[in-house]
Design a protein around this motif. Structure first.
Motif, short mmCIF file in Angstrom:
data_model
loop_
_atom_site.label_atom_id
_atom_site.label_comp_id
_atom_site.label_asym_id
_atom_site.label_seq_id
_atom_site.Cartn_x
_atom_site.Cartn_y
_atom_site.Cartn_z
N GLN A 17 0.65 -1.01 0.06
CA GLN A 17 0.02 0.05 -0.01
C GLN A 17 0.91 1.26 0.13
O GLN A 17 0.37 2.42 -0.66
CB GLN A 17 -1.03 0.02 1.26
CG GLN A 17 -1.91 -1.16 1.24
CD GLN A 17 -2.75 -1.13 2.52
OE1 GLN A 17 -2.57 -0.15 3.53
NE2 GLN A 17 -3.74 -1.99 2.75
N GLN A 18 1.88 1.30 0.90
CA GLN A 18 2.53 2.57 0.96
C GLN A 18 3.56 2.82 -0.06
O GLN A 18 3.61 4.02 -0.54
CB GLN A 18 3.35 2.65 2.37
CG GLN A 18 4.10 3.69 2.64
CD GLN A 18 3.42 4.98 2.99
OE1 GLN A 18 2.04 4.65 3.41
NE2 GLN A 18 3.70 5.91 2.60
N LEU A 19 4.46 2.12 -0.66
CA LEU A 19 5.37 2.11 -1.79
C LEU A 19 4.72 2.75 -2.92
O LEU A 19 5.00 4.00 -3.49
CB LEU A 19 6.08 1.07 -1.91
CG LEU A 19 7.04 0.48 -0.83
CD1 LEU A 19 7.96 -0.66 -1.22
CD2 LEU A 19 8.04 1.66 -0.34
N PRO A 20 3.28 2.36 -3.55
CA PRO A 20 2.76 2.85 -4.77
C PRO A 20 2.56 4.30 -4.28
O PRO A 20 2.48 5.29 -5.12
CB PRO A 20 1.75 2.15 -4.93
CG PRO A 20 2.13 0.70 -4.46
CD PRO A 20 2.80 1.04 -3.26
N PHE A 21 1.79 4.55 -3.15
CA PHE A 21 1.25 5.94 -2.79
C PHE A 21 2.57 6.83 -2.61
O PHE A 21 2.34 7.83 -3.08
CB PHE A 21 0.47 5.62 -1.41
CG PHE A 21 0.00 7.05 -0.96
CD1 PHE A 21 -1.03 7.41 -1.63
CD2 PHE A 21 0.55 7.65 0.00
CE1 PHE A 21 -1.39 8.72 -1.54
CE2 PHE A 21 0.38 8.81 0.47
CZ PHE A 21 -0.91 9.42 -0.11
N VAL A 53 2.98 10.30 -5.01
CA VAL A 53 2.99 11.63 -4.28
C VAL A 53 4.29 12.06 -5.03
O VAL A 53 4.28 13.36 -5.18
CB VAL A 53 2.96 11.56 -2.84
CG1 VAL A 53 3.42 12.59 -2.27
CG2 VAL A 53 1.76 11.04 -2.31
N ARG A 54 5.51 11.55 -4.76
CA ARG A 54 6.72 12.08 -5.39
C ARG A 54 6.71 12.43 -6.71
O ARG A 54 7.07 13.64 -6.95
CB ARG A 54 7.63 11.06 -5.09
CG ARG A 54 9.34 11.45 -5.25
CD ARG A 54 10.26 10.41 -5.30
NE ARG A 54 11.38 11.05 -5.57
CZ ARG A 54 12.05 10.84 -6.68
NH1 ARG A 54 11.39 10.47 -7.77
NH2 ARG A 54 13.35 11.37 -6.86
N ASN A 55 6.20 11.85 -7.68
CA ASN A 55 5.98 11.95 -8.89
C ASN A 55 4.93 13.37 -9.07
O ASN A 55 5.37 14.08 -9.92
CB ASN A 55 5.48 10.75 -9.62
CG ASN A 55 6.42 9.72 -9.97
OD1 ASN A 55 7.55 9.98 -9.63
ND2 ASN A 55 6.09 8.57 -10.09
N ALA A 56 3.96 13.29 -8.39
CA ALA A 56 3.01 14.56 -8.50
C ALA A 56 3.73 15.76 -7.98
O ALA A 56 3.64 16.78 -8.60
CB ALA A 56 1.76 13.95 -7.66
N LEU A 57 4.45 15.60 -7.11
CA LEU A 57 5.30 16.85 -6.50
C LEU A 57 6.37 17.23 -7.32
O LEU A 57 6.73 18.46 -7.55
CB LEU A 57 5.65 16.67 -5.09
CG LEU A 57 4.45 16.80 -4.03
CD1 LEU A 57 4.99 16.09 -2.62
CD2 LEU A 57 3.54 17.85 -4.12
#
Length: 66
Positions: free
Chosen positions: A45-49, A53-57
């Motif tokens: 769950q955490q790694l894809p999220f 987030v990193r890619n979006a930012l």
């Protein structure tokens, strides 16, 4: 005098935190006979999220989450 008060508060905070950790994790360890295991799928769950987030930012025109 203020420095001593802050130092005392820090010690009290650390001791309270240690008591809480022992109370929470200690009961978990005792309940399962000495082994503390976590059986959640945090990586699934955490790694894809986190990656999303990193890619979006990192996108130059900010992504949809900003």
């Amino acid at each position: 005098m203020i420095k001593e008060k802050h130092d005392k508060n820090l010690v009290v905070c650390i001791l309270c935190s240690l008591v809480m950790v022992v109370a929470i994790f200690g009961t978990a360890v005792i309940k399962v006979n000495g082994a503390f295991t976590m059986f959640a799928d945090f990586n699934a769950q955490q790694l894809p999220f986190a990656t999303a987030v990193r890619n979006a930012l990192a996108a130059k025109p900010f992504g949809q989450w900003v």
